[in-house]
Design a protein around this motif. Structure first.
Motif, PDB file in Angstrom:
ATOM      1  N   GLU A 179       0.929  -1.060  -0.102  1.00  0.00           N
ATOM      2  CA  GLU A 179      -0.059  -0.063   0.077  1.00  0.00           C
ATOM      3  C   GLU A 179       0.870   1.309   0.041  1.00  0.00           C
ATOM      4  OE1 GLU A 179      -2.672  -0.234   2.938  1.00  0.00           O
ATOM      5  OE2 GLU A 179      -3.680  -2.159   2.206  1.00  0.00           O
ATOM      6  N   THR A 180       2.176   1.222   0.477  1.00  0.00           N
ATOM      7  CA  THR A 180       2.981   2.372   0.503  1.00  0.00           C
ATOM      8  C   THR A 180       4.027   1.925  -0.474  1.00  0.00           C
ATOM      9  OG1 THR A 180       4.272   1.487   2.387  1.00  0.00           O
ATOM     10  CG2 THR A 180       2.552   3.138   2.754  1.00  0.00           C
ATOM     11  N   VAL A 181       4.858   2.923  -0.696  1.00  0.00           N
ATOM     12  CA  VAL A 181       6.271   2.753  -1.541  1.00  0.00           C
ATOM     13  C   VAL A 181       7.327   2.854  -0.690  1.00  0.00           C
ATOM     14  CG1 VAL A 181       7.731   3.595  -3.385  1.00  0.00           C
ATOM     15  CG2 VAL A 181       5.475   3.313  -3.740  1.00  0.00           C
ATOM     16  N   VAL A 182       8.342   1.696  -0.344  1.00  0.00           N
ATOM     17  CA  VAL A 182       9.273   2.125   0.919  1.00  0.00           C
ATOM     18  C   VAL A 182      10.657   2.074   0.018  1.00  0.00           C
ATOM     19  CG1 VAL A 182      10.384   0.794   2.689  1.00  0.00           C
ATOM     20  CG2 VAL A 182       7.799   0.561   2.138  1.00  0.00           C
ATOM     21  N   ASN A 183      11.424   3.073  -0.002  1.00  0.00           N
ATOM     22  CA  ASN A 183      12.830   3.049  -0.536  1.00  0.00           C
ATOM     23  C   ASN A 183      13.691   2.836   0.622  1.00  0.00           C
ATOM     24  OD1 ASN A 183      11.483   3.615  -2.974  1.00  0.00           O
ATOM     25  ND2 ASN A 183      11.685   5.870  -2.719  1.00  0.00           N
ATOM     26  N   LEU A 184      14.469   2.050   0.225  1.00  0.00           N
ATOM     27  CA  LEU A 184      15.615   1.583   1.266  1.00  0.00           C
ATOM     28  C   LEU A 184      16.909   2.115   1.270  1.00  0.00           C
ATOM     29  CD1 LEU A 184      15.848  -0.600   3.766  1.00  0.00           C
ATOM     30  CD2 LEU A 184      16.704  -2.210   1.947  1.00  0.00           C
ATOM     31  N   TRP A 185      17.409   2.941   2.278  1.00  0.00           N
ATOM     32  CA  TRP A 185      18.745   3.531   1.979  1.00  0.00           C
ATOM     33  C   TRP A 185      20.028   2.665   2.781  1.00  0.00           C
ATOM     34  CZ3 TRP A 185      20.171   8.886   4.792  1.00  0.00           C
ATOM     35  CH2 TRP A 185      21.388   9.188   4.586  1.00  0.00           C
ATOM     36  N   CYS A 186      20.585   1.990   2.198  1.00  0.00           N
ATOM     37  CA  CYS A 186      21.634   1.283   2.797  1.00  0.00           C
ATOM     38  C   CYS A 186      22.876   2.210   2.802  1.00  0.00           C
ATOM     39  CB  CYS A 186      21.816  -0.160   2.158  1.00  0.00           C
ATOM     40  SG  CYS A 186      20.414  -1.245   1.994  1.00  0.00           S
ATOM     41  N   ARG A 187      23.502   2.218   4.076  1.00  0.00           N
ATOM     42  CA  ARG A 187      24.680   2.909   4.140  1.00  0.00           C
ATOM     43  C   ARG A 187      25.551   2.616   4.947  1.00  0.00           C
ATOM     44  NH1 ARG A 187      21.002   7.176   7.894  1.00  0.00           N
ATOM     45  NH2 ARG A 187      20.112   5.253   9.093  1.00  0.00           N
ATOM     46  N   PRO A 188      26.922   2.969   4.927  1.00  0.00           N
ATOM     47  CA  PRO A 188      28.211   2.315   5.756  1.00  0.00           C
ATOM     48  C   PRO A 188      27.822   2.476   7.196  1.00  0.00           C
ATOM     49  CG  PRO A 188      28.852   4.123   4.535  1.00  0.00           C
ATOM     50  CD  PRO A 188      27.287   4.252   3.973  1.00  0.00           C
ATOM     51  N   GLY A 189      28.051   1.683   7.893  1.00  0.00           N
ATOM     52  CA  GLY A 189      28.335   1.606   9.493  1.00  0.00           C
ATOM     53  C   GLY A 189      26.954   2.106  10.109  1.00  0.00           C
ATOM     54  N   ARG A 190      25.814   1.880   9.506  1.00  0.00           N
ATOM     55  CA  ARG A 190      24.675   2.393  10.338  1.00  0.00           C
ATOM     56  C   ARG A 190      23.511   1.433   9.609  1.00  0.00           C
ATOM     57  NH1 ARG A 190      23.435   8.568   9.708  1.00  0.00           N
ATOM     58  NH2 ARG A 190      21.895   8.069  11.510  1.00  0.00           N
ATOM     59  N   ALA A 191      22.382   1.279  10.612  1.00  0.00           N
ATOM     60  CA  ALA A 191      21.172   0.602   9.989  1.00  0.00           C
ATOM     61  C   ALA A 191      20.466   1.294   8.742  1.00  0.00           C
ATOM     62  CB  ALA A 191      20.328   0.533  10.899  1.00  0.00           C
ATOM     63  N   PRO A 192      20.031   0.359   8.000  1.00  0.00           N
ATOM     64  CA  PRO A 192      19.605   1.027   6.926  1.00  0.00           C
ATOM     65  C   PRO A 192      18.238   1.962   7.224  1.00  0.00           C
ATOM     66  CG  PRO A 192      19.410  -1.564   6.493  1.00  0.00           C
ATOM     67  CD  PRO A 192      19.715  -0.904   7.952  1.00  0.00           C
ATOM     68  N   ARG A 193      17.935   2.979   6.408  1.00  0.00           N
ATOM     69  CA  ARG A 193      16.837   3.835   6.671  1.00  0.00           C
ATOM     70  C   ARG A 193      15.648   3.590   5.824  1.00  0.00           C
ATOM     71  NH1 ARG A 193      16.725  10.350   6.676  1.00  0.00           N
ATOM     72  NH2 ARG A 193      14.220  10.564   6.670  1.00  0.00           N
ATOM     73  N   ARG A 194      14.541   3.576   6.058  1.00  0.00           N
ATOM     74  CA  ARG A 194      13.392   3.265   5.004  1.00  0.00           C
ATOM     75  C   ARG A 194      12.359   4.608   5.004  1.00  0.00           C
ATOM     76  NH1 ARG A 194      14.148  -1.612   6.932  1.00  0.00           N
ATOM     77  NH2 ARG A 194      13.875  -3.031   5.482  1.00  0.00           N
ATOM     78  N   PHE A 195      12.503   5.080   3.639  1.00  0.00           N
ATOM     79  CA  PHE A 195      11.762   6.457   3.383  1.00  0.00           C
ATOM     80  C   PHE A 195      10.309   5.631   2.852  1.00  0.00           C
ATOM     81  CE2 PHE A 195      16.040   7.525   2.289  1.00  0.00           C
ATOM     82  CZ  PHE A 195      16.050   8.850   3.102  1.00  0.00           C
ATOM     83  N   VAL A 196       9.083   6.122   3.369  1.00  0.00           N
ATOM     84  CA  VAL A 196       7.635   5.547   3.042  1.00  0.00           C
ATOM     85  C   VAL A 196       7.085   6.381   2.550  1.00  0.00           C
ATOM     86  CG1 VAL A 196       5.927   4.315   4.009  1.00  0.00           C
ATOM     87  CG2 VAL A 196       8.039   3.926   5.113  1.00  0.00           C
ATOM     88  N   TRP A 197       6.482   6.347   1.206  1.00  0.00           N
ATOM     89  CA  TRP A 197       5.612   7.174   0.559  1.00  0.00           C
ATOM     90  C   TRP A 197       4.355   6.642   0.192  1.00  0.00           C
ATOM     91  CZ3 TRP A 197       7.629  11.838  -0.529  1.00  0.00           C
ATOM     92  CH2 TRP A 197       9.071  12.018  -0.190  1.00  0.00           C
ATOM     93  N   PRO A 198       3.398   7.375   0.127  1.00  0.00           N
ATOM     94  CA  PRO A 198       1.870   6.996  -0.264  1.00  0.00           C
ATOM     95  C   PRO A 198       2.128   6.405  -1.665  1.00  0.00           C
ATOM     96  CG  PRO A 198       1.781   9.281   0.112  1.00  0.00           C
ATOM     97  CD  PRO A 198       3.302   8.904   0.311  1.00  0.00           C
ATOM     98  N   ARG A 199       1.263   5.288  -1.963  1.00  0.00           N
ATOM     99  CA  ARG A 199       1.463   5.006  -3.336  1.00  0.00           C
ATOM    100  C   ARG A 199       0.580   5.564  -4.275  1.00  0.00           C
ATOM    101  NH1 ARG A 199       3.560   0.899  -5.958  1.00  0.00           N
ATOM    102  NH2 ARG A 199       4.414  -0.089  -4.060  1.00  0.00           N
ATOM    103  N   LEU A 200       1.075   6.084  -5.494  1.00  0.00           N
ATOM    104  CA  LEU A 200       0.147   6.607  -6.562  1.00  0.00           C
ATOM    105  C   LEU A 200      -0.461   5.642  -7.285  1.00  0.00           C
ATOM    106  CD1 LEU A 200       2.614   9.449  -7.264  1.00  0.00           C
ATOM    107  CD2 LEU A 200       0.531   9.808  -5.870  1.00  0.00           C
ATOM    108  N   PRO A 201      -1.514   5.637  -7.842  1.00  0.00           N
ATOM    109  CA  PRO A 201      -2.158   4.819  -8.637  1.00  0.00           C
ATOM    110  C   PRO A 201      -1.468   4.326  -9.933  1.00  0.00           C
ATOM    111  CG  PRO A 201      -3.476   6.655  -8.405  1.00  0.00           C
ATOM    112  CD  PRO A 201      -2.498   6.721  -7.640  1.00  0.00           C
ATOM    113  N   GLY A 202      -1.197   3.538 -10.525  1.00  0.00           N
ATOM    114  CA  GLY A 202      -0.681   2.990 -11.632  1.00  0.00           C
ATOM    115  C   GLY A 202       0.854   3.131 -11.647  1.00  0.00           C
ATOM    116  N   ARG A 203       1.541   2.654 -12.692  1.00  0.00           N
ATOM    117  CA  ARG A 203       2.754   2.305 -12.987  1.00  0.00           C
ATOM    118  C   ARG A 203       3.326   3.408 -14.025  1.00  0.00           C
ATOM    119  NH1 ARG A 203       4.881  -3.542 -11.830  1.00  0.00           N
ATOM    120  NH2 ARG A 203       3.858  -3.594  -9.789  1.00  0.00           N
ATOM    121  N   PHE A 204       4.532   3.828 -13.832  1.00  0.00           N
ATOM    122  CA  PHE A 204       4.933   5.065 -14.526  1.00  0.00           C
ATOM    123  C   PHE A 204       6.249   4.606 -15.505  1.00  0.00           C
ATOM    124  CE2 PHE A 204       2.915   6.480 -10.618  1.00  0.00           C
ATOM    125  CZ  PHE A 204       2.373   7.152 -11.119  1.00  0.00           C
ATOM    126  N   HIS A 205       6.509   5.505 -16.482  1.00  0.00           N
ATOM    127  CA  HIS A 205       7.655   5.128 -17.377  1.00  0.00           C
ATOM    128  C   HIS A 205       8.641   6.274 -17.044  1.00  0.00           C
ATOM    129  CE1 HIS A 205      10.272   4.340 -20.796  1.00  0.00           C
ATOM    130  NE2 HIS A 205       9.721   5.410 -21.467  1.00  0.00           N
TER     131      HIS A 205
END
Ligand code: PLP
Length: 257
Positions: A179-205
């Motif tokens: 239901e949401t778009v989760v972007n995962l930021w993996c970075r050195p020496g720290r736990a990954p951070r998740r950015f959570v966005w509302p999902r927009l309808p459809g797919r994009f090019h």
């Protein structure tokens, strides 16, 4: 004379629809107050639904275009998208290693319509040669799994890509279920951070190209990585809210407010 607008060297494919590739770079970078220097890595035959052909330009033309631009004055960032052949990778590495500016690599391997865009050799060459020079790698979840097929989770993909040399990895979840778009930021020496966005309808090019180009121009403008990642996602999300249909396939981002 205004000279402060940063220049971003864009090495990207040409998508004749204008939705993805070099046009996405040019529009995004212009909208965010930078100037795109553009070298075509691949010509494609495609529409908004799918890609039918990918062809690399003449290697000597490709090399000469990069050399000539770099000799013309300093640049502040490099953005790399679809590559036309594994042979382009050593040519790019030879030049970016001297530049000491942030490199954003969007590892375009497969089109949203499902077609594989690169040769079998390319993912391994990209990891072995280019990754150690990359500040931010922006695979979507499917590309992350293709790059690290042995990993069981997206976090494990990110960890391995960091181990192979990328300084930061942002794995985008736009094409994943949920239901949401989760972007995962993996970075050195720290736990990954998740950015959570509302999902927009459809797919994009062209969503991924827009995000990667936005990160590159914001880094070129001197933003911290944290702010560049946050603001580039906001810009990409707003562009997707303005998406418009120009053909029978997926809508393309509206990159100008
Ligand atoms: N063509 C070119 C030149 C690209 O750079 C890309 C993606 O970055 C694509 C096609 C595929 O775009 P999408 O997966 O958004 O359809």
């Amino acid at each position: 004379m205004r000279t402060e607008q940063p220049k971003i060297l864009c090495l990207s494919g040409h998508d004749p629809t204008g939705g993805a590739g070099i046009q996405a770079d040019i529009e995004t970078i212009a909208a965010l107050d930078g100037h795109a220097l553009t070298v075509i890595t691949a010509y494609t035959v495609q529409d908004t639904a799918n890609v039918v052909r990918v062809t690399a330009p003449d290697p000597s033309l490709f090399k000469a275009q990069i050399e000539t631009l770099l000799a013309d004055g300093p640049i502040q960032a490099v953005k790399i998208g679809l590559l036309g052949s594994a042979g382009q990778i050593p040519e790019i590495v030879k030049r970016v290693r001297r530049l000491k500016v942030p490199v954003v690599l969007d590892p375009v391997l497969r089109a949203g319509g499902g077609v594989t865009l690169v040769s079998r050799k390319l993912p391994e060459a990209l990891i072995a040669q280019l990754l150690p020079h990359v500040e931010v790698l922006t695979p979507n979840a499917a590309e992350a799994r293709l790059l690290v097929p042995q990993a069981e989770t997206l976090e494990a993909c990110g960890t391995e890509l960091l181990r192979r040399g990328a300084k930061h990895v942002l794995i985008t979840g736009g094409d994943e279920p949920g239901e949401t778009v989760v972007n995962l930021w993996c970075r050195p020496g720290r736990a990954p951070r998740r950015f959570v966005w509302p999902r927009l309808p459809g797919r994009f090019h062209g969503a991924g190209c827009t995000l990667a180009a936005a990160i590159a121009v914001l880094l070129a403008r001197g933003y911290s990585l944290n702010t560049a990642l946050q603001d580039a996602q906001t810009y990409a999300h707003e562009s997707l809210k303005r998406a418009r249909s120009i053909g029978r396939g997926r809508p393309i981002p509206g990159r100008f407010p």
